[in-house]
Design an enzyme around this catalytic site. Sequence first.
Site, mmCIF file in Angstrom:
data_model
loop_
_atom_site.group_PDB
_atom_site.id
_atom_site.type_symbol
_atom_site.label_atom_id
_atom_site.label_comp_id
_atom_site.label_asym_id
_atom_site.label_seq_id
_atom_site.Cartn_x
_atom_site.Cartn_y
_atom_site.Cartn_z
ATOM 1 N N ASP A 135 5.757 -5.847 -1.614
ATOM 2 C CA ASP A 135 6.033 -5.521 -3.015
ATOM 3 C C ASP A 135 6.840 -4.230 -3.059
ATOM 4 O O ASP A 135 6.402 -3.201 -2.533
ATOM 5 C CB ASP A 135 4.725 -5.357 -3.785
ATOM 6 C CG ASP A 135 4.923 -5.210 -5.282
ATOM 7 O OD1 ASP A 135 5.838 -4.466 -5.698
ATOM 8 O OD2 ASP A 135 4.168 -5.826 -6.048
ATOM 9 N N HIS A 151 7.932 -8.245 -6.731
ATOM 10 C CA HIS A 151 6.978 -7.429 -7.469
ATOM 11 C C HIS A 151 6.164 -8.324 -8.394
ATOM 12 O O HIS A 151 6.692 -8.847 -9.379
ATOM 13 C CB HIS A 151 7.718 -6.361 -8.285
ATOM 14 C CG HIS A 151 6.800 -5.470 -9.075
ATOM 15 N ND1 HIS A 151 5.656 -4.920 -8.547
ATOM 16 C CD2 HIS A 151 6.852 -5.036 -10.355
ATOM 17 C CE1 HIS A 151 5.053 -4.184 -9.457
ATOM 18 N NE2 HIS A 151 5.752 -4.244 -10.567
ATOM 19 N N SER A 154 1.279 -4.858 -12.543
ATOM 20 C CA SER A 154 1.855 -3.549 -12.273
ATOM 21 C C SER A 154 1.081 -2.455 -13.018
ATOM 22 O O SER A 154 -0.122 -2.328 -12.834
ATOM 23 C CB SER A 154 3.336 -3.568 -12.654
ATOM 24 O OG SER A 154 4.024 -2.457 -12.148
#
Length: 517
Positions: free
Chosen positions: A457, A484, A230
């Site tokens: 996602d 995610h 991320s």
Amino acid sequence: MLAPLAGCTSEQPSTPQPQSETETKGPAGPVPAGLDRFYAQPLTWSDCGPYATSDDARSLLSTKGLQCARLTVPLDYAAPQGDTITIGVLRHKASGDRIGALVLNPGGPGASGIVAAASLAGQVSSSELGQRFDLVGFDPRGIGASQPEVSCLTDQERDTERTEDLDTDGSPAGVAKQEAEAKDFAVKCAQRTEHGAAMLANIGTRDVAKDMDVLRSALGEQKLTYLGYSYGTRIGYTYAEAFPKNVRAMILDGALDPNQDETDSLVAQGAGFGVAFNQFAAWCAARPDCALGPNPAGATKAFQDLVRPLLDNPVRLNDGRELTFDDATIGAIQALYTQQLWQPLNSGLNELKSGRGTTLMALADQYNERDSSGHYTNTQDAFTAIRCVDDPRITNKTEILNAENRYDQVAPFLDDGRPNGAALDSCAFWPVPNTSEPHEPKVTGVPPVLVISTTNDPATPYEAGVNLAKAMNGALLTFEGTQHTVFLQGIPCVDQAGTDYLVNGTLPPSGKRCAGQ
């Protein structure tokens, strides 16, 4: 948004590590001018207990086989002879023929790399990855076990803030109140954080990347092997741009698009949550107990009908707190990060039908990192502080209002049904300027990186990974699923491809796709 910590486990390696040891290696690899004492510092490894900053961390860091240390770095790299700060570091040693250290960051910004590495340690200890690499996590400057930490709101102030639902009032008076609180937050961050504005000015990704190079050297690594999830992908590509010759290998999973500005990024994220909600609605509709009914096409309205009444009538819980509209929607967002939380989300929505809010509040607490004692980690404070120096501030109210309207269109389940306002956020009042801005990284000389992107996602859209792979001249591995991030989360196809790359430098073939189980 925050990335989940992957693979929490209570499994323990069979051989405990020494209680304390100091390793002196001298500097490894190139050393920037004036930073010799930082790059050459020894790391003293000891018990991880003192590094815990939450209930979850205390449980995870008690696992045998984990060691922690503090890395000293300059507060301001432009003045390395001035004040210093420390970075909390955790490692789990390789159990076999060691290649080196695999340094990871779980995202956020603001999430703890120490907690993330501890949660993964047991899972990977018996795998090829755990045999070949020390697993190393660090809390970026200002976060968690790193000292000093960014400090803006007290626990009580955070609880109070969550009861107000301020951002649902788009009237002129509501906007004025939002902006007053945003300005107050910025003032408190500068007042309550040690070193004040100087710390806030040097909290961003630009400086975290420099800290990571000091860590590389202190670990004795000539080149960095890195895993970023991320927001951790931004740390990765920022490091690659600043230290292109110091990269050995790099996996970037759940990418941020390096060219996207803050408003476009938030709207794209909203679209991701909109898709994930639709996926949840389809899963739910097949269940006899679906809180949103048997027709996925009606799920958005069904969700709105459940949560919008909380705007005027929050649900009181047994602990005296109230479930607000914001907490209910944050709880839903938390659950949409991973299919493992879809069942609790459905249960929470069914509870809400009967005037109860315990499960949705628990999901919101998980997102906000509030523990059973009512204590918050500083993740949310750090998230704002980092965001405010990583991107230019947005003060154009037309742009703000347009972004809010676009967000409602792509994530209609989150629409509160009230007119939007155009309130400035805390970054508009931040006491220091931004230190970076969106741009395509210049990574000439960096070996091929592996970018992993998930088709559905919710937080970092698939196309962001496609764009980052192109910008980095790297390989793209596609995972077909709704969650995610994915590497080391139990999908054999993805885990094997990533392990082969980290161990042998073997990239997956062009167009490689992995499907969920």
